[in-house]
Scaffold this active site. Structure first.
Site, PDB file in Angstrom:
ATOM      1  N   ARG A   1      46.257 -35.740  16.766  1.00  0.00           N
ATOM      2  CA  ARG A   1      45.440 -36.588  15.881  1.00  0.00           C
ATOM      3  C   ARG A   1      44.254 -37.151  16.657  1.00  0.00           C
ATOM      4  NH1 ARG A   1      46.631 -41.331  18.426  1.00  0.00           N
ATOM      5  NH2 ARG A   1      48.748 -41.496  19.205  1.00  0.00           N
TER       6      ARG A   1
ATOM      7  N   LYS B   1      64.155 -40.280  28.774  1.00  0.00           N
ATOM      8  CA  LYS B   1      63.179 -40.435  27.683  1.00  0.00           C
ATOM      9  C   LYS B   1      63.716 -39.896  26.366  1.00  0.00           C
ATOM     10  CE  LYS B   1      58.732 -39.690  28.696  1.00  0.00           C
ATOM     11  NZ  LYS B   1      57.499 -39.052  29.240  1.00  0.00           N
TER      12      LYS B   1
END
Ligand code: ADP
Length: 447
Positions: A291, A158
């Protein structure tokens, strides 16, 4: 409290934020590109500023133009929504330097969580369970093979700077490691300008379960339960629900408390989502989003709290409006992401909406920025709306969702509504037994 908030976004989320501002008596400023002059978020705002041509890099992502828009309208705070600049630590910093409030966490927390290696390290220190993997970045094939030997194949390479499912490659055996490393690095370099990668155990049939957290920035934090976002295509969420059909109340409480406790230690401010993969009764942290999430309305439906309102309160220096013991979960909610795309090929379908009839009735919410006659520009994300349905039980929620989908009429463009009509009739979906690979397999089988 703020007098005027500039919303550095477009589409449904810009409207969503305007609604919260209006309820708080705060004036709103919309910014838009030339392609969005006719958009609903521009029409409904108190003030609007055109900040550039259609490409996002020259408008919604252009920091000097956003600052100028704040200056000429007298805005005292900026809500970034999701996407665009919402997880840009430098943007948060620049706003503070200009005496403008960024409605979100500190730039330091955005920066830590934006780097997946630093995020995992932090999560581990805060007592959050993580996917087994390399300690930090992996720099050579030899090192990668050593890590893989310890936990067994398959493994996932990743990107540290990853996002949107890019820079991720599976290696099923030692023979595949070299290629997986190289392609993940190349993709990461191209997408994020950073080719740092790390390794994780590749979980075979996990669910994606995320916890909504909220902090006041001073050490108080709560969790608002989980969302199950396992129905994904190309690592992108398609349908989300709360609560997860896979968890019981005790499991929910345990992982929720672990997350809330971590946020207290971190003195986290504002809304955040801690994402996990869940397999065989265990949670594995994958990342934290600093967020508001697209799928926040399912949490609003089952808890009754307005998350955007809460974000604004906390950003203005207020405390949380709820204590953990006040938060209760009621019924079941499901969100369908309605995209302007062909429901089979997922090819974008911009163009004019010639007819628009959204569903209504008890327990039905449609968050959208479009209207009849609106022309969807081809430059941005294809999400045009979200259908969120709430019921006393999962069964009632599914029945209501079926009814709501059948009422929804959008003509002139193609949408993903036909896909949802099919999905809610599948026994696995009705029974809640699906993992993160279910949708891809279903789409492949259907051809
Ligand atoms: P991004 O930031 O690119 O979205 P994430 O780390 O959030 O990346 O992962 C996105 C999706 O990729 C997850 O929801 C899951 O479907 C899959 N994924 C990520 N890590 C693993 C893992 N270790 N094993 C299996 N699947 C994974």
């Amino acid at each position: 409290m703020f007098d005027k908030v500039l919303i550095a976004n477009r589409g449904e989320i810009a409207l969503r934020i305007q609604r919260a501002c209006k309820e708080l008596g705060i004036a709103t400023v919309a910014v838009h590109s030339t392609a969005d002059a006719e958009a609903m978020h521009v029409r409904l705002a108190d003030d609007s500023v055109c900040i550039g041509p259609p490409p996002a890099s020259e408008s919604y992502l252009n920091i000097p133009r956003l600052l100028a828009a704040c200056e000429i309208t007298g805005a005292d705070a900026v809500h970034p929504g999701y996407g665009f600049l919402s997880e840009n630590a430098r943007f948060a910093e620049i706003l503070e330097e200009h005496n403008l409030t960024f409605i979100g966490p500190t730039s330091e927390h955005i920066r830590i969580m934006g780097d997946k290696i630093a995020a995992k390290d932090t999560a581990r220190r805060l007592g959050i369970p993580c996917v087994p993997g390399s300690d930090g970045a992996v720099t050579s094939e030899k090192q990668a093979l050593e890590v893989a030997a310890k936990m067994g194949f398959p493994v996932l390479v990743k990107a540290a700077a990853g996002g949107g499912g890019r820079g991720m490659k599976v290696a099923n055996s030692a023979a595949e490691m070299g290629l997986a490393l190289m392609t993940a690095k190349t993709e990461a370099k191209a997408a994020f300008g950073n080719d740092e990668v790390y390794i994780e155990k590749y979980l075979q049939k996990p669910r994606h379960i995320e916890i909504q957290v909220f902090g006041d920035g001073k050490g108080d934090a709560v969790h608002l339960g989980e969302r199950d976002c396992s129905l994904q295509r190309r690592h992108q969420k398609v349908l989300e629900e709360a609560p997860s059909p896979a968890l019981n109340a005790a499991q929910r409480l345990k992982i929720g408390e672990t997350c809330a406790d971590a946020m207290r230690k971190l003195k986290y401010r504002g809304a955040g989502t801690i994402e996990f993969l869940y397999e065989d009764g265990e949670f594995y942290f994958i990342e934290m989003n600093t967020r508001l999430q697209v799928e926040h309305p399912v949490t609003e439906a089952v808890t009754g709290y307005d998350l955007v309102l809460e974000q604004i309160r906390v950003a203005a220096g207020g405390s949380l409006s709820m204590r953990q013991e006040d938060i209760t979960f009621s019924g079941h909610a499901i969100e369908c992401r309605i995209n302007a795309e062909n429901a089979r090929t997922f090819r974008p379908s911009p163009g004019q909406i010639t007819y628009w009839h959204p569903p209504g009735g008890l327990g039905v919410r449609v968050d959208s920025g479009v209207y009849q006659g609106y022309r969807i520009p081809p430059y941005y994300d294809s999400l045009i709306g979200k259908l969120i349905v709430h019921g006393k039980t999962r069964n009632e929620c599914l029945m209501r969702l079926r009814r709501a989908l059948s009422e929804f009429v959008i003509d002139g463009i193609e949408t993903t509504i036909p896909l949802f009509n099919e999905l809610i009739r599948q026994p696995d979906i009705v029974n809640g037994v699906y993992d993160i690979h279910w949708l891809e397999k279903f789409l492949k089988a259907e051809g």
